[in-house]
Design a protein around this motif. Structure first.
Motif, PDB file in Angstrom:
ATOM      1  N   CYS A   1     104.521  53.401  68.502  1.00  0.00           N
ATOM      2  CA  CYS A   1     104.654  53.032  67.061  1.00  0.00           C
ATOM      3  C   CYS A   1     103.140  53.063  66.586  1.00  0.00           C
ATOM      4  CB  CYS A   1     105.332  51.545  67.032  1.00  0.00           C
ATOM      5  SG  CYS A   1     106.757  51.659  67.353  1.00  0.00           S
ATOM      6  N   LEU A   2     102.208  52.610  67.144  1.00  0.00           N
ATOM      7  CA  LEU A   2     101.029  52.355  66.581  1.00  0.00           C
ATOM      8  C   LEU A   2     100.185  53.652  66.517  1.00  0.00           C
ATOM      9  CD1 LEU A   2      98.157  50.686  65.979  1.00  0.00           C
ATOM     10  CD2 LEU A   2      97.645  50.845  68.607  1.00  0.00           C
ATOM     11  N   GLU A   3     100.539  54.640  67.303  1.00  0.00           N
ATOM     12  CA  GLU A   3     100.109  55.924  67.309  1.00  0.00           C
ATOM     13  C   GLU A   3     100.554  56.601  65.965  1.00  0.00           C
ATOM     14  OE1 GLU A   3     100.482  60.423  69.326  1.00  0.00           O
ATOM     15  OE2 GLU A   3     100.903  58.705  70.412  1.00  0.00           O
ATOM     16  N   LYS A   4     101.846  56.450  65.908  1.00  0.00           N
ATOM     17  CA  LYS A   4     102.790  57.024  64.581  1.00  0.00           C
ATOM     18  C   LYS A   4     102.054  56.431  63.404  1.00  0.00           C
ATOM     19  CE  LYS A   4     105.465  59.662  66.506  1.00  0.00           C
ATOM     20  NZ  LYS A   4     105.536  61.174  66.303  1.00  0.00           N
ATOM     21  N   PHE A   5     101.752  55.084  63.224  1.00  0.00           N
ATOM     22  CA  PHE A   5     101.298  54.463  62.113  1.00  0.00           C
ATOM     23  C   PHE A   5      99.726  54.990  61.840  1.00  0.00           C
ATOM     24  CE2 PHE A   5      98.590  50.933  60.357  1.00  0.00           C
ATOM     25  CZ  PHE A   5      99.131  50.540  59.112  1.00  0.00           C
ATOM     26  N   LEU A   6      98.898  55.137  62.979  1.00  0.00           N
ATOM     27  CA  LEU A   6      97.687  55.734  62.612  1.00  0.00           C
ATOM     28  C   LEU A   6      97.753  56.974  62.262  1.00  0.00           C
ATOM     29  CD1 LEU A   6      95.608  54.224  66.052  1.00  0.00           C
ATOM     30  CD2 LEU A   6      95.402  53.511  63.378  1.00  0.00           C
ATOM     31  N   LYS A   7      98.483  57.877  62.545  1.00  0.00           N
ATOM     32  CA  LYS A   7      98.514  59.298  62.233  1.00  0.00           C
ATOM     33  C   LYS A   7      98.973  59.283  60.479  1.00  0.00           C
ATOM     34  CE  LYS A   7      99.889  61.744  66.217  1.00  0.00           C
ATOM     35  NZ  LYS A   7     101.158  62.599  66.929  1.00  0.00           N
TER      36      LYS A   7
ATOM     37  N   PHE B   1      88.966  65.857  75.452  1.00  0.00           N
ATOM     38  CA  PHE B   1      89.886  66.809  75.042  1.00  0.00           C
ATOM     39  C   PHE B   1      90.911  66.090  74.059  1.00  0.00           C
ATOM     40  CE2 PHE B   1      94.599  67.735  75.639  1.00  0.00           C
ATOM     41  CZ  PHE B   1      94.584  69.057  75.130  1.00  0.00           C
ATOM     42  N   LEU B   2      91.635  64.973  73.966  1.00  0.00           N
ATOM     43  CA  LEU B   2      92.170  64.465  72.881  1.00  0.00           C
ATOM     44  C   LEU B   2      91.486  64.137  71.741  1.00  0.00           C
ATOM     45  CD1 LEU B   2      94.158  61.740  74.986  1.00  0.00           C
ATOM     46  CD2 LEU B   2      95.191  63.724  74.230  1.00  0.00           C
ATOM     47  N   TRP B   3      90.305  63.779  71.733  1.00  0.00           N
ATOM     48  CA  TRP B   3      89.229  63.824  70.887  1.00  0.00           C
ATOM     49  C   TRP B   3      89.170  65.029  69.930  1.00  0.00           C
ATOM     50  CZ3 TRP B   3      83.763  60.969  71.007  1.00  0.00           C
ATOM     51  CH2 TRP B   3      83.633  60.587  69.572  1.00  0.00           C
ATOM     52  N   LEU B   4      88.835  65.941  70.746  1.00  0.00           N
ATOM     53  CA  LEU B   4      88.568  67.180  70.179  1.00  0.00           C
ATOM     54  C   LEU B   4      90.077  67.831  69.186  1.00  0.00           C
ATOM     55  CD1 LEU B   4      86.271  68.911  72.764  1.00  0.00           C
ATOM     56  CD2 LEU B   4      85.624  68.047  70.429  1.00  0.00           C
ATOM     57  N   VAL B   5      91.093  67.654  70.050  1.00  0.00           N
ATOM     58  CA  VAL B   5      92.145  68.253  69.440  1.00  0.00           C
ATOM     59  C   VAL B   5      92.559  67.353  68.126  1.00  0.00           C
ATOM     60  CG1 VAL B   5      94.760  68.124  69.748  1.00  0.00           C
ATOM     61  CG2 VAL B   5      93.229  68.926  71.541  1.00  0.00           C
ATOM     62  N   ASN B   6      92.571  66.066  68.158  1.00  0.00           N
ATOM     63  CA  ASN B   6      92.568  65.409  67.158  1.00  0.00           C
ATOM     64  C   ASN B   6      91.680  65.743  66.044  1.00  0.00           C
ATOM     65  OD1 ASN B   6      94.896  63.630  67.642  1.00  0.00           O
ATOM     66  ND2 ASN B   6      93.631  62.927  69.098  1.00  0.00           N
ATOM     67  N   PHE B   7      90.424  65.993  66.210  1.00  0.00           N
ATOM     68  CA  PHE B   7      89.330  66.402  65.171  1.00  0.00           C
ATOM     69  C   PHE B   7      89.798  67.875  64.489  1.00  0.00           C
ATOM     70  CE2 PHE B   7      85.502  68.802  64.090  1.00  0.00           C
ATOM     71  CZ  PHE B   7      84.940  67.854  63.098  1.00  0.00           C
TER      72      PHE B   7
ATOM     73  N   PHE C   1      85.560  60.026  63.521  1.00  0.00           N
ATOM     74  CA  PHE C   1      85.854  58.586  63.482  1.00  0.00           C
ATOM     75  C   PHE C   1      87.385  58.320  63.667  1.00  0.00           C
ATOM     76  CE2 PHE C   1      85.305  54.150  61.682  1.00  0.00           C
ATOM     77  CZ  PHE C   1      85.424  53.526  62.749  1.00  0.00           C
ATOM     78  N   GLY C   2      88.219  59.130  62.670  1.00  0.00           N
ATOM     79  CA  GLY C   2      89.395  58.819  62.722  1.00  0.00           C
ATOM     80  C   GLY C   2      90.288  59.618  63.886  1.00  0.00           C
ATOM     81  N   ALA C   3      89.706  60.641  64.336  1.00  0.00           N
ATOM     82  CA  ALA C   3      90.254  61.279  65.611  1.00  0.00           C
ATOM     83  C   ALA C   3      89.859  60.552  66.810  1.00  0.00           C
ATOM     84  CB  ALA C   3      89.431  62.800  65.633  1.00  0.00           C
ATOM     85  N   LEU C   4      88.686  59.689  66.760  1.00  0.00           N
ATOM     86  CA  LEU C   4      88.287  58.725  67.927  1.00  0.00           C
ATOM     87  C   LEU C   4      89.117  57.849  68.206  1.00  0.00           C
ATOM     88  CD1 LEU C   4      86.468  58.022  70.266  1.00  0.00           C
ATOM     89  CD2 LEU C   4      85.368  56.718  68.346  1.00  0.00           C
ATOM     90  N   ILE C   5      89.656  57.002  66.750  1.00  0.00           N
ATOM     91  CA  ILE C   5      90.621  55.888  67.105  1.00  0.00           C
ATOM     92  C   ILE C   5      91.846  56.486  67.505  1.00  0.00           C
ATOM     93  CG2 ILE C   5      91.877  54.153  65.752  1.00  0.00           C
ATOM     94  CD1 ILE C   5      89.543  54.161  63.599  1.00  0.00           C
ATOM     95  N   LEU C   6      92.480  57.628  67.045  1.00  0.00           N
ATOM     96  CA  LEU C   6      93.717  58.164  67.485  1.00  0.00           C
ATOM     97  C   LEU C   6      93.617  58.568  69.194  1.00  0.00           C
ATOM     98  CD1 LEU C   6      96.461  58.649  66.320  1.00  0.00           C
ATOM     99  CD2 LEU C   6      95.623  61.079  65.791  1.00  0.00           C
ATOM    100  N   ALA C   7      92.593  59.089  69.570  1.00  0.00           N
ATOM    101  CA  ALA C   7      92.433  59.610  70.681  1.00  0.00           C
ATOM    102  C   ALA C   7      92.530  58.384  71.730  1.00  0.00           C
ATOM    103  CB  ALA C   7      91.418  60.080  70.894  1.00  0.00           C
ATOM    104  N   VAL C   8      91.911  57.174  71.375  1.00  0.00           N
ATOM    105  CA  VAL C   8      91.948  56.036  72.184  1.00  0.00           C
ATOM    106  C   VAL C   8      93.110  55.593  72.438  1.00  0.00           C
ATOM    107  CG1 VAL C   8      91.164  53.737  72.329  1.00  0.00           C
ATOM    108  CG2 VAL C   8      89.657  55.120  71.591  1.00  0.00           C
ATOM    109  N   VAL C   9      93.916  55.693  71.290  1.00  0.00           N
ATOM    110  CA  VAL C   9      95.621  55.046  71.548  1.00  0.00           C
ATOM    111  C   VAL C   9      96.398  56.002  72.380  1.00  0.00           C
ATOM    112  CG1 VAL C   9      97.596  54.807  70.408  1.00  0.00           C
ATOM    113  CG2 VAL C   9      95.532  53.916  69.429  1.00  0.00           C
TER     114      VAL C   9
END
Length: 685
Positions: free
Chosen positions: A529-535, A432-438, A486-494
């Protein structure tokens, strides 16, 4: 253009197919009725059609005293027999009294036995045996249904806790007990019932004011569109107008708070504190306190001072940001369809949320009924062990633990599927997080591609391609699905790690030591902080993907170093622009909020007769304010993406070109003047 991050694209497609398969499996095994309908001690649904319980929609508890709190009741883990009934008891009665009078008062027995086990009709059976076998409850008390379960009808009379206006009752075991014996359960139940009352009133307010709420949101949409259109022509003038408008609104708020504070002086009760009156559902009570208006005034004064100081120290930077806003408004003016793209993102996210919620419900309701031994004796070694209701009476458990029963506990199972339900729920949340970020990444890349086509058009608007938004969307889907995934996956993991940390923090609360609290706090802070940086990195990486069509890692690296080489410009232009757009959101939400406040409080004479009668006027008011802010955010997010794209394109333009005939700048002449870059003269042969 060529396909980028193909491996991640394939993995993403496989995961989506697996996600669909998970939903199908959950749909086959799950049963939402387990959430909708309560379940009796035999694992049967109350109110289920075409069953014996079709007309019995409410769950009744034999001995409510065994249930410590409403949470225990709602989770169906109260150690007492539970039956489906058609209505809750409306009187006090005990089995002892009913048995003694059934010969000459058969109506009392007929009423009481509807709360006994189905088929039981033997009033001659001894009281001890009936209570041991739990054929009937020892007592019934006036109750009312809540969450389709019978709860005692608690109330207070002159500060004294009562049930049906009585302070004592017979427990059916020869004792007269005080209602205060139920105080622990009563307090929790009363809180739940109060919440229910407030919830019903809020629902009523929405039901009669939804039409006006939609009108308020429509006004917010029109104001947002008007604001963006006006920026194209009068960005500077409009900016200062709404800056002073915000200052003026806050100034009016300060004056109004002072006026209310001074007006309440000398009025009895106005000098009480918020702490003195406690929590009240009626917000008007707080408005009668001087302390409330003093707090509002201090907060507004602080906000006013901060805004004025920022305007003083950032006045030169603001002039630069205004010019960049003009360029962005000009780009949106040529590609007006971009303003409505957030609707596409909203629809995609709504689909993801709906699928996740439905799958989660079906997963949570997967399983077969699990029965456990409910023993009256605390030392029974078989207590809470699983059992089979069909063979339970033939075992030695009833002899070793007199009065014990094999009752329904929850839904579960021993199969491989049921053992990994928790893992499936985690997978459901992660995908769900992966799809939303995608979906968000797709929107950012699409908008960036459209605005980049504007910037890199040498002759504007003649060289802008036809349908730039649709072309950009097609390129993003056709070539860069893997990179966006790929970008959405990294953010979803965090984000999943953050969810797990919040879950652990909630579960360990109260049992953790100081070191554990400190460690969890540090981890939560670091991953935030990591999530904000990745965004931030992802956003700029998607812009580079839209411009050059490279893979995610290359685009992220080039975007990061490009921004680092222009870090001062990033801080000055990007963040100041974000601040200006935020003020725009506040102006739209505040303006519509003030209008809604005057409307719902009947302070607009023209519409005074049209205002609906509300329980809490703040319900539609807050809905309109929050909704207006979200509407403005949707439109202004397009603008922010436009400014970020143009700025990154500008930095890339400066590094790749020098303004000569061979390498001309693609930026507009106004950007030359704004950022201090003089256009180089063509080289002479």
């Amino acid at each position: 253009r060529h396909c980028t991050d193909v491996i991640c694209c394939v993995i993403f497609i496989v995961v989506i197919l697996g996600y669909i398969a998970l939903g199908v499996v959950a749909w086959v095994h799950g049963d939402p009725r387990k959430v909708i309908y309560p379940t009796d001690s035999y694992g049967q649904f109350c109110g289920q059609k075409e069953t014996l319980n079709e007309n019995k929609t409410i769950l009744f508890y034999f001995n409510i005293l065994k249930c410590a709190s409403p949470v225990v009741l709602i989770n169906l883990q109260c150690p007492t027999t539970q039956l489906c009934v058609s209505k809750c008891p409306d009187r006090f009665a005990t089995y002892i009294d009913v048995q003694a009078s059934y010969r000459y008062r058969p109506d009392q027995w007929n009423y009481f036995r509807q709360f006994c086990k189905p088929g039981f009709n033997n009033p001659r059976k001894s009281v001890a045996q009936v209570l041991r076998d739990e054929d009937c409850p020892s007592m019934i008390i006036p109750s009312r249904p809540f969450l389709k379960r019978c709860f005692p009808d608690f109330s207070t009379k002159n500060g004294v806790l009562t049930v049906a206006n009585q302070t004592t009752f017979k427990d059916g075991r020869g004792k007269t007990r005080n209602v205060t014996d139920l105080r622990e359960a009563a307090n929790g139940i009363n809180n739940v019932l109060d919440a229910r009352s407030v919830g019903m009133k809020i629902f009523e307010d929405y039901a009669i004011s939804w039409y006006w709420i939609l009108i308020g949101l429509f006004i917010a949409m029109m104001l947002s569109l008007l604001f963006l259109v006006l920026l194209r022509f009068t960005a500077g003038v409009l900016f200062w107008i709404f800056i002073f408008g915000v200052i003026g609104i806050i100034g009016y708020g300060i004056w109004h708070c002072y006026w209310e504070y001074d007006h309440l002086k000398g009025i009895p009760g106005s000098d009480l504190t918020v702490y003195d009156i406690g929590f009240q559902t009626d917000f008007k009570v707080y408005l009668q306190l001087r302390q409330t208006w003093l707090a509002f005034m201090i907060i507004l004064c602080g906000v006013e001072v901060i805004i004025i100081l920022m305007l003083i120290f950032l006045r030169n930077r603001i002039r630069i940001a205004i010019a960049l806003l003009k360029e962005g408004s000009r780009a949106i003016g040529y590609i007006m369809s971009t303003l409505f793209y957030p609707i596409v993102t909203f629809i995609l996210i709504a689909i993801c949320i709906s699928y996740w919620a439905v799958t989660a419900v079906f997963l949570a309701t997967s399983g077969e009924p699990v029965y456990k031994v409910m023993a009256n004796q605390t030392l029974c070694k078989y207590a809470n062990l699983t059992c089979d209701p069909e063979t339970f009476n033939t075992t030695n458990v009833t002899k070793l633990c007199p009065g014990s029963q094999c009752t329904f506990a929850f839904y579960g199972g021993e199969s491989l599927y049921h053992k990994y339900i928790f893992i499936f729920q985690l997978a459901n949340a992660f995908v769900f997080l992966w799809l939303v970020n995608f979906a968000i990444a797709l929107g950012q890349c699409t908008l960036a591609g459209a605005f980049a086509s504007y910037y890199w058009a040498y002759r504007k608007p003649a060289d802008i391609p036809l349908w730039p938004l649709f072309s950009s969307f097609g390129r993003a889907i056709r070539y860069h699905t893997g990179s966006l995934a790929f970008g959405a996956l990294i953010l979803a993991v965090v984000q999943l790690i953050r969810v797990i940390l919040e879950y652990l923090d909630h579960k360990l609360k109260g049992t953790q030591n100081s070191f554990t609290r400190f460690l969890l706090c540090c981890l939560k802070c670091c991953f935030w902080c990591l999530e904000k940086f990745l965004k931030f990195i992802n956003r700029n990486a998607y812009i580079m993907i839209a411009i050059y069509g490279k893979n995610f890692c290359t685009s992220a690296r080039e975007a990061f170093f490009l921004l680092m080489r222009n870090v001062v410009r990033v801080a000055v232009l990007d963040k100041v622009t974000d601040f200006l757009l935020f003020l725009g959101k506040i102006l739209v939400a505040g303006g519509v909020g003030v209008l809604a406040f005057f409307f719902f409080t009947q302070k607009i004479p023209v519409f005074a007769q049209e205002v609906p009668t509300l329980n809490y006027y703040w319900v539609p008011l807050l809905t309109v304010i929050i909704g207006s802010y979200l509407v403005a955010h949707g439109f202004f997010s397009v603008y922010a993406m436009c400014v970020d794209t143009l700025f990154l394109c500008f930095c890339e333009d400066l590094e790749r070109n020098d303004g000569s005939t061979a390498k001309p700048y693609f930026m507009s002449a106004s950007l030359h003047r704004i950022l201090g870059k003089k256009k180089l003269s063509p080289k002479k042969a």
